[in-house]
Structures are given as structure tokens and as C-alpha cells.
Design an enzyme around this catalytic site. Structure first.
Site, PDB file in Angstrom:
ATOM      1  N   THR A 167      45.081  45.343  46.861  1.00 19.54           N
ATOM      2  CA  THR A 167      43.680  45.603  46.558  1.00 19.54           C
ATOM      3  C   THR A 167      42.974  46.139  47.803  1.00 19.54           C
ATOM      4  O   THR A 167      43.201  45.658  48.895  1.00 19.54           O
ATOM      5  CB  THR A 167      42.997  44.311  46.093  1.00 19.54           C
ATOM      6  OG1 THR A 167      43.553  43.907  44.849  1.00 19.54           O
ATOM      7  CG2 THR A 167      41.495  44.496  45.930  1.00 19.54           C
ATOM      8  N   ARG A 195      44.263  42.508  31.110  1.00 20.33           N
ATOM      9  CA  ARG A 195      43.898  41.501  32.115  1.00 20.33           C
ATOM     10  C   ARG A 195      42.778  42.018  33.001  1.00 20.33           C
ATOM     11  O   ARG A 195      42.791  43.135  33.484  1.00 20.33           O
ATOM     12  CB  ARG A 195      45.121  41.148  32.953  1.00 20.33           C
ATOM     13  CG  ARG A 195      44.854  40.115  34.060  1.00 20.33           C
ATOM     14  CD  ARG A 195      44.667  40.760  35.413  1.00 20.33           C
ATOM     15  NE  ARG A 195      44.647  39.790  36.505  1.00 20.33           N
ATOM     16  CZ  ARG A 195      44.438  40.094  37.775  1.00 20.33           C
ATOM     17  NH1 ARG A 195      44.253  41.358  38.125  1.00 20.33           N
ATOM     18  NH2 ARG A 195      44.409  39.163  38.707  1.00 20.33           N
ATOM     19  N   VAL A 196      41.769  41.190  33.224  1.00 20.67           N
ATOM     20  CA  VAL A 196      40.688  41.482  34.159  1.00 20.67           C
ATOM     21  C   VAL A 196      40.741  40.436  35.261  1.00 20.67           C
ATOM     22  O   VAL A 196      40.713  39.237  34.979  1.00 20.67           O
ATOM     23  CB  VAL A 196      39.309  41.460  33.477  1.00 20.67           C
ATOM     24  CG1 VAL A 196      38.208  41.709  34.500  1.00 20.67           C
ATOM     25  CG2 VAL A 196      39.247  42.498  32.361  1.00 20.67           C
ATOM     26  N   GLY A 197      40.851  40.896  36.487  1.00 24.24           N
ATOM     27  CA  GLY A 197      40.928  39.970  37.604  1.00 24.24           C
ATOM     28  C   GLY A 197      39.595  39.771  38.281  1.00 24.24           C
ATOM     29  O   GLY A 197      38.528  40.039  37.718  1.00 24.24           O
ATOM     30  N   GLY A 219      43.890  39.558  47.213  1.00 23.43           N
ATOM     31  CA  GLY A 219      44.796  38.431  47.067  1.00 23.43           C
ATOM     32  C   GLY A 219      44.996  38.013  45.637  1.00 23.43           C
ATOM     33  O   GLY A 219      44.965  38.827  44.719  1.00 23.43           O
ATOM     34  N   GLY A 221      44.056  37.076  42.353  1.00 26.39           N
ATOM     35  CA  GLY A 221      42.792  37.273  41.654  1.00 26.39           C
ATOM     36  C   GLY A 221      42.293  36.069  40.897  1.00 26.39           C
ATOM     37  O   GLY A 221      41.110  35.713  40.969  1.00 26.39           O
TER      38      GLY A 221
END
Length: 310
Positions: A167, A195-197, A219, A221
Site C-alpha cells: 500500500t 473486499r474493502v480494506g 499493513g 488492513g
């Protein structure tokens, strides 16, 4: 106010053959953002440009170079936040967009919403004139290799220390004393579709407040979301802790409570800054007073003067 910008290119384990590429990538990104600040530009413009540079660099897990989900597709998240107004914009699970951070800023400035996701984000991008790119353009041989490697039964693709987490993000303060934060990611390796982090969530994937400072994380999420890492760091800064102290306290809490690994770049309203992590490595760079700082290993701090042109 003396302008400052700090960027990160992801925390975790960076393979030996990609170490120098990662170092070079964050240095180039921070210099592009710093030039904007030197010309009197805004912190928002600086963090956006720095992140764009890393989204365009296939070394990082953002934009071109994003990791693949369980079906071998790319879905990306991004966020940007303005410390002057507390306005923010984010997108999640977006596909075929070269620079999700640019779309996030349009969400912030052109809508009454904070986050758009999936099909809705794609519709908005078309309405704003942002062209789609072929998904194959965003995929790299490295991302395909990692996806295939983690397909066999019994593999653990969500293990945080497996491969570079990648990221990218940036924080900055401009000459007017305004702070901003931006973060972009391809997400977790072989993640579930949809998926949403943490990246797209205010207070988790980014936070900026002129009264305190700004933070951008990288890192694990889900673990970052559980402790709202960025807002937690700013809380400790509100209590008088320095960016370094606040970051170390928050990262230690995340590990103690949820066994989360990661890192952050942080600055406060005075321009004091820090790049801290509890993972094996994190590529980062900072620019202040025409001095470039760079690191990748624990407590490593390399510095050099910034040339007038680059």
C-alpha cells in the site's frame, strides 16, 4: 510554515531483488510532491501527485502493479483527506482505473459523499471523463506470479508477512500550514471479491486535521480498521505525544490487541514527522528544508541534499 512531505511504499517483507526499486520509487514520489510544495502548491496537490507517481510505478501494490483478488482480477481502494476542512473522498473496489487517488479527490470535490464503490465509482469516473484502461495494463508478471503461488489449498494469502504488502501513501504540510493525507492500494493478496480494506475508510486508511496533523498507514488492513489506526495516532498527538511517540504507541497497541503488523508516515501541525513500522521493512522517504530522507529497515535514516533539479 516550512513545507514537508513524507511518503511510504508499503510495509511487510520486500524481496532482495526489489529493495532498490522500492527505495528509488519512494524517493522519486517524494521529490515530485516536494516540488509542488516548493512552488507554493497545496498539501493536497502534493500528496495526490506523490501517490500518482507510485500508482504509476509497477513496483508498488497500487494502480499498475496491484495484487490480484481470488479470481485473478484487480480491485483497488484509495482515499484523500484535507486537513483544513476535514473533507475527504474515497473509492473502493474500483477496476480499470489507472489512478484511483485522482478519482478519490473528485469524489471529495464534486460530490456530497465520502466514498463510492464498485459500479457506482465506475459510473462516476465516466461522468468525470476519467478513461478506463485495460485490466491487463494494470497487471504485472510479478502480481500474476504471486497470485498463482497462493492459489493451492492450504496456502494463507492473508498472512500479513507474506510478500510485500505495498500500500502506498503520503502526508504533507504546505506553506500555509494546511495538512493532507492520501493512501492507495490494490489490497490484500488473493482477497475475496468485493473486499474493502482500511484504505477507503476515514480514520483508518488516512486522516488529516490542521489542528493536529496527518497520517497514512500500510499493513494488515482488517487489523488497522479494528483500532482505527490513523485517528488513534492523532489522538495520542493531541495528548502531547510527538509523531514518533504516537506512532509507536499506536502500532504497539495494534499488535498487542489484534496481532497487527504495519507502518505509518505521520506529521504534526508544526512539521515534525515520523516514519515508523513494526513489520520487517517499510520503504519510505521524506523531504524538508531541501533535504531528502530515506529508509527501509528498522531505525535506518539515510539523508542527502536535494538537488535544485531532478
Amino acid at each position: 510554515m516550512i513545507p514537508v512531505i513524507v511518503v511510504h511504499g508499503g510495509a511487510g517483507h520486500i524481496s532482495e531483488e526489489r529493495v532498490e526499486l522500492s527505495r528509488q520509487g519512494v524517493r522519486e514520489a517524494v521529490l515530485h510532491g516536494y516540488r509542488i510544495l516548493q512552488r507554493g502548491g497545496t498539501a493536497l496537490d502534493a500528496v495526490e501527485e506523490a501517490v500518482v507517481q507510485m500508482e504509476n510505478n509497477p513496483v508498488f501494490n497500487a494502480g499498475r502493479g496491484s495484487v490480484l483478488n481470488e479470481l485473478g482480477d484487480i480491485e483497488m481502494d484509495a482515499i484523500i483527506m484535507d486537513g483544513k476542512t476535514l473533507n475527504s473522498g474515497a473509492v473502493s473496489a474500483v477496476r480499470r482505473i489507472a489512478n484511483p487517488i485522482k478519482l478519490s479527490r473528485l469524489v471529495m470535490e464534486k460530490t456530497n459523499h465520502v466514498c463510492l464503490t464498485g459500479h457506482g465509482a465506475s459510473r462516476f469516473a465516466k461522468a468525470m471523463g476519467i478513461p478506463e484502461v485495460p485490466e491487463e495494463f494494470l497487471k504485472t508478471d510479478y502480481s500474476r506470479m504471486r497470485w498463482k503461488k497462493n492459489l493451492p489449498p492450504g496456502s494463507n494469502p492473508v498472512q500479513c508477512q507474506m510478500g510485500k504488502m505495498g500500500t502506498v501513501g503520503a502526508v504533507a504540510i504546505d506553506a500555509e500550514g494546511n495538512v493532507a493525507s492520501a493512501t492507495s492500494t490494490g489490497g490484500r493478496l488473493n482477497k475475496m471479491v468485493g473486499r474493502v480494506g482500511d484504505t477507503a475508510c476515514v480514520g483508518c486508511g488516512a486522516y488529516a486535521d490542521n489542528y493536529v496533523g496527518a497520517a497514512s498507514p500500510t499493513g494488515c488492513g482488517e487489523e488497522i480498521m479494528k483500532v482505527t489506526l490513523c485517528r488513534l495516532i492523532l489522538f495520542h498527538m493531541e495528548q502531547g505525544k510527538s509523531p514518533k511517540e504516537a506512532s509507536d504507541i499506536a502500532l504497539a497497541y495494534m499488535f498487542e490487541r489484534v496481532q497487527g503488523f504495519g507502518g505509518v508516515v505521520v506529521l504534526d501541525k508544526t512539521g515534525d514527522w515520523a516514519a515508523r513500522f513494526n513489520s520487517k521493512q517499510m520503504s519510505w522517504a521524506a523531504a524538508k528544508d531541501d533535504q531528502l530522507y530515506n529508509g527501509l529497515y528498522k531505525d535506518e535514516l539515510l539523508s542527502m541534499p536535494i538537488r535544485k533539479t531532478f
